[in-house]
Design a protein around this motif. Sequence first.
Motif, PDB file in Angstrom:
ATOM      1  N   LEU A 268       0.668  -1.183   0.089  1.00 63.83           N
ATOM      2  CA  LEU A 268       0.016  -0.032  -0.131  1.00 63.83           C
ATOM      3  C   LEU A 268       0.757   1.189  -0.065  1.00 63.83           C
ATOM      4  CD1 LEU A 268      -2.928  -0.881   2.444  1.00 63.83           C
ATOM      5  CD2 LEU A 268      -3.263  -0.508   0.026  1.00 63.83           C
ATOM      6  N   ARG A 275      -1.535  -1.036  -5.002  1.00 63.94           N
ATOM      7  CA  ARG A 275      -2.261  -0.245  -4.279  1.00 63.94           C
ATOM      8  C   ARG A 275      -3.664   0.437  -4.555  1.00 63.94           C
ATOM      9  NH1 ARG A 275       1.246   5.392  -3.732  1.00 63.94           N
ATOM     10  NH2 ARG A 275       0.333   6.379  -1.499  1.00 63.94           N
ATOM     11  N   THR A 279      -6.061  -4.681  -1.204  1.00 63.60           N
ATOM     12  CA  THR A 279      -4.944  -4.701  -0.396  1.00 63.60           C
ATOM     13  C   THR A 279      -5.115  -4.232   1.000  1.00 63.60           C
ATOM     14  OG1 THR A 279      -3.753  -4.392  -2.572  1.00 63.60           O
ATOM     15  CG2 THR A 279      -2.513  -4.270  -0.401  1.00 63.60           C
TER      16      THR A 279
END
Length: 429
Positions: A268, A275, A279
């Motif tokens: 992240l 991202r 996640t």
Amino acid sequence: MPGELSVRSEPAVARTTRMPPRLRAAVLPLLVCVVYAVLQLAAGPRWTLFPDSYRYARAAEQYLGASREEAHRTALAAFCASRASREAHEARLQPTNHKSERALRAAAERSCLDRWADARDITTADPRYQAIFAARPAYPLLAAPFVAAFGVLDGMWLLGLLTAAGGSLLVFGLLRRGAGVGRTAALTGQVAFLASPLGWWSDQALSEGLFTMCALGVLWGGLVLLRRRSLPKAAAVMVLAYGVGAFTRYSSVLVLAAFVAAVATGALLLPGRLRHRGTAVLAGVSAVAAASVAVSMKALALPSAQVTLQDTFTHHFRLREVADPWGELLALAGRFWRDWAAQQAALPYFLALTALAAWALFRYGEGLGLLAAATALSGAFVVTNHPLIQEADRLGALMWVPVVLGLPLAVDRHWVWRRAGEPEAGLVG
């Protein structure tokens, strides 16, 4: 005309006898499990009960209503019979031994029963040691119906086969449905699982098989989250896997969840395709799982790392406690990993397979590499906390996860044989 009628009817007959695609897809992985079961039947006394198996069998008997003394006698009888068969078989392979295997087995079994018949436990009755196993109820609860139906030895043997086969099918499903590889590559992963220490330890009368299935459930749910598919269902699968794993081996779940949360958080923080919301859910679920286990350990006064370290350095609490267990651990772990590195240098098949698998995972895995790395690191961390030569192969079995999941990706992209005209079933994306 009769000739035309017969020619036209043949394709129709062929269509009616052709196996449905879904059934055909399920036959091969199930066939792998059947072949594996046949091979285990040929293993004979190489499958045996361990001291931990005795404690799990005793707990299963108690769950079925037996008293502590009755459960001890039943579990001890199975343990002694199993170990005696193994010892007698190995003794018969010695060139100077001329006794029959039956006589050797009877003598070894009698000696084992005489030694432990009046004991409270075959290792130690120290309550601190017993508390470690009392906090792991999932596997003996799972074993209880098998023990009730088939007895300790046959029941736990059958359960071991099922957990090993179940783990292999989870690997096949994770690769086929989760990672999107072709059937041949997924079968490669299934066979690799069964042929590796992951499969061998899953087959034993220990909690490893159940915990490995939980770890694979975490990986499957995590991969679906990383690929932004069915987020609620994937999160539910992870919660279930973490939950069952916590009742199987809570300390290992704490380590696994912490590493998965760490790699997801790292993904992240760095720019890239991972991202996204999935996640974040992965990181959140894993962080909550780790925190929940840590809080439960404190609230329920479950045995902590401090207790297990004293168990290690006092030979199951038979010796005086050490003043600085963490310092002792650091020194022992350093010696262990230096020796491990020397062993790998002498016979580097594991390192070679891991290197090839790591290349495939991080080139083609789309997030699977991060999850496999987190799982392998959790296995290495558990070994570091218990750096004992005789237990390292079992405790570090998760270090084989990158090999089992990575090699099929290389097979899928580079070495899959396909029939002419068949489309490539490569990775999604």
